[in-house]
Scaffold this motif. Structure first.
Motif, short mmCIF file in Angstrom:
data_model
loop_
_atom_site.label_atom_id
_atom_site.label_comp_id
_atom_site.label_asym_id
_atom_site.label_seq_id
_atom_site.Cartn_x
_atom_site.Cartn_y
_atom_site.Cartn_z
N LEU A 45 0.84 -1.21 0.00
CA LEU A 45 0.00 0.00 0.00
C LEU A 45 0.87 1.25 0.00
O LEU A 45 0.59 2.22 -0.73
CB LEU A 45 -0.92 -0.01 1.22
CG LEU A 45 -1.82 1.22 1.41
CD1 LEU A 45 -2.73 1.43 0.22
CD2 LEU A 45 -2.64 1.08 2.70
N ALA A 46 1.92 1.25 0.80
CA ALA A 46 2.82 2.41 0.85
C ALA A 46 3.46 2.66 -0.51
O ALA A 46 3.62 3.81 -0.95
CB ALA A 46 3.89 2.19 1.92
N LYS A 47 3.83 1.59 -1.21
CA LYS A 47 4.41 1.74 -2.54
C LYS A 47 3.41 2.35 -3.51
O LYS A 47 3.75 3.19 -4.35
CB LYS A 47 4.88 0.38 -3.06
CG LYS A 47 6.15 -0.13 -2.39
CD LYS A 47 6.48 -1.55 -2.82
CE LYS A 47 6.73 -1.65 -4.32
NZ LYS A 47 7.08 -3.04 -4.71
N SER A 50 -2.06 2.36 10.21
CA SER A 50 -1.63 3.60 9.55
C SER A 50 -0.24 4.01 10.02
O SER A 50 0.52 4.64 9.27
CB SER A 50 -2.64 4.72 9.83
OG SER A 50 -2.67 5.06 11.20
N HIS A 51 0.11 3.63 11.24
CA HIS A 51 1.45 3.93 11.75
C HIS A 51 2.52 3.22 10.92
O HIS A 51 3.56 3.81 10.58
CB HIS A 51 1.54 3.50 13.22
CG HIS A 51 2.89 3.69 13.83
ND1 HIS A 51 3.42 4.94 14.11
CD2 HIS A 51 3.85 2.79 14.20
CE1 HIS A 51 4.63 4.80 14.64
NE2 HIS A 51 4.91 3.51 14.70
N LEU A 65 6.53 5.39 4.49
CA LEU A 65 6.58 6.59 3.66
C LEU A 65 7.59 7.60 4.21
O LEU A 65 8.26 8.30 3.44
CB LEU A 65 5.18 7.20 3.56
CG LEU A 65 4.17 6.35 2.79
CD1 LEU A 65 2.76 6.90 2.97
CD2 LEU A 65 4.53 6.30 1.31
N LYS A 66 7.71 7.65 5.52
CA LYS A 66 8.70 8.54 6.11
C LYS A 66 10.10 8.09 5.75
O LYS A 66 10.98 8.91 5.45
CB LYS A 66 8.52 8.57 7.63
CG LYS A 66 9.44 9.54 8.34
CD LYS A 66 9.15 9.58 9.83
CE LYS A 66 10.06 10.59 10.54
NZ LYS A 66 9.77 10.64 12.00
N TRP A 67 10.34 6.77 5.77
CA TRP A 67 11.65 6.24 5.41
C TRP A 67 11.99 6.52 3.95
O TRP A 67 13.16 6.55 3.58
CB TRP A 67 11.68 4.73 5.66
CG TRP A 67 11.65 4.38 7.12
CD1 TRP A 67 11.96 5.19 8.18
CD2 TRP A 67 11.25 3.13 7.69
NE1 TRP A 67 11.79 4.53 9.37
CE2 TRP A 67 11.36 3.25 9.11
CE3 TRP A 67 10.83 1.92 7.15
CZ2 TRP A 67 11.05 2.21 9.97
CZ3 TRP A 67 10.53 0.87 8.02
CH2 TRP A 67 10.64 1.02 9.40
N SER A 68 10.97 6.73 3.13
CA SER A 68 11.22 7.04 1.72
C SER A 68 11.52 8.52 1.50
O SER A 68 11.75 8.94 0.36
CB SER A 68 10.01 6.62 0.87
OG SER A 68 8.92 7.49 1.09
N VAL A 81 5.84 13.74 6.95
CA VAL A 81 4.59 13.16 7.43
C VAL A 81 4.11 13.92 8.66
O VAL A 81 4.90 14.53 9.39
CB VAL A 81 4.76 11.66 7.78
CG1 VAL A 81 5.19 10.87 6.56
CG2 VAL A 81 5.75 11.48 8.93
N ALA A 82 2.80 13.89 8.87
CA ALA A 82 2.20 14.50 10.05
C ALA A 82 1.12 13.55 10.56
O ALA A 82 0.48 12.84 9.77
CB ALA A 82 1.61 15.86 9.73
#
Length: 337
Positions: free
Chosen positions: A61-63, A82-83, A89-92, A96-97
């Motif tokens: 999903l993140a991809k 969601s975490h 996504l943060k690692w990419s 993020v918020a």
């Protein structure tokens, strides 16, 4: 559903302040109709019981989210699933918020509620704060939803044009028993409303047991119609947006109605609007609460799961006359009598 529905005014505010914004909204597919007609929103279905199940599925999903080339990510759910996606996504490299739910302050209220204390920040404002932390402008004003509509088909238009007004919606069910109006009192309320106003009462609920119950109630009065199970969720929204007023519990239908700028009367049982879950832009007068003189433990919990012994009677302190009086005030102002 209520949590998702409360996002609509925030999305509309984002678009008003940033007309060029593009939003990819990720949630379960059944919620997609809630955002129909909002051109800047692209809906992506999260198949959490299918290809997006488990850590590998969430990575998938993140991809998929990454492929939309987002400038930032807002986690408005703040749960384990969601975490995990947010971390990927943060690692990419994406900013993020995350939503601050205020869990501790809400739990504190359930243990020691002072009715004189100001209500907590609304969920709408909590969502807005996430976007503001990303540098976006969000100004939540009541007129945001005044002209919001979902696209409607010919059947919905024809039905709306043929129904006598006022159109009064009633959504009598909730996720937990302590949040639902007693059946006998609800049937009494429907009878009194049908006698006082010669318009149409539209009943809203889910499929199965709720649908069967509403079928029985609708047979008692010629002007009462059951909307549950009569069409798709999208078609139900088409009807709901045409109402003059909605009577609901602490549940999703009240939020859906408020998103169309409708007045919503909410009946609160073992929960309370102090947690910030009231429908968007609704005045305090529309929040009819159980009598804490007789039921001092209210709110018994944040979401209504806890119901101490005897508190199944709490809703009975909101007598039908109270609802009728508030309904009269609203319909008098909107000139729909």
């Amino acid at each position: 559903m209520g949590d998702v529905a409360m996002l609509v005014p925030v999305v509309l505010a984002l678009i008003k302040a940033q007309p060029e914004i593009k939003i990819t909204l990720i949630s379960r597919s059944r919620f997609a109709p809630i955002f129909a007609g909002i051109g800047q929103v692209q809906f992506m279905a999260a198949e959490v019981n299918g290809k997006h199940k488990g850590v590998v599925g969430l990575w998938r999903l993140a991809k998929a989210i990454k492929k939309t080339n987002p400038d930032a990510v807002a986690d408005l759910h703040h749960v384990l699933r969601s975490h995990v996606v947010r971390l990927f996504l943060k690692w990419s490299g994406l900013p993020v918020a995350t939503l601050f739910k205020g869990r501790q302050e809400k739990q504190k209220i359930t243990k020691n509620f002072d009715p004189k204390t100001p209500w907590l920040t609304s969920s709408h404002e909590r969502y807005a704060a996430v976007f503001r932390s990303l540098g976006l402008t969000v100004d939540l004003t009541p007129h945001l939803v005044a002209n919001h509509k979902v696209p409607k088909d010919d059947q919905a238009t024809q039905l709306r044009d043929n129904l006598p007004r006022p159109l009064i919606g009633i959504a009598p069910f909730a996720a937990f028993p302590g949040k639902a109006y007693p059946e006998a009192m609800m049937r009494q309320l429907i009878t009194e409303v049908s006698q006082k106003w010669k318009g149409t009462i539209l009943l809203f609920g889910g499929p199965g047991k709720e649908q069967n119950t509403l079928n029985q109630w609708s047979q008692d009065h010629e002007q009462v119609r059951n909307c549950a199970g009569s069409g798709t969720f999208a078609q139900e929204l088409m009807l709901l947006q045409e109402l003059d007023v909605m009577i609901a519990m602490d549940s999703g239908n009240g939020h859906l109605a408020a998103n169309f700028g409708l007045p919503v009367i909410t009946l609160w049982g073992v929960t309370h609007p102090c947690f910030g879950f009231a429908p968007f832009a609704q005045p305090a007068e529309n929040q009819l609460c159980a009598d804490r003189t007789h039921f001092p433990k209210i709110p018994t919990s944040v979401y209504g799961k806890e119901m101490p012994e005897g508190y199944d009677k709490a809703m009975e302190t909101i007598i039908p006359e109270m609802v009728i009086n508030r309904l009269s005030d609203i319909l008098d102002k909107t000139n729909t009598l």
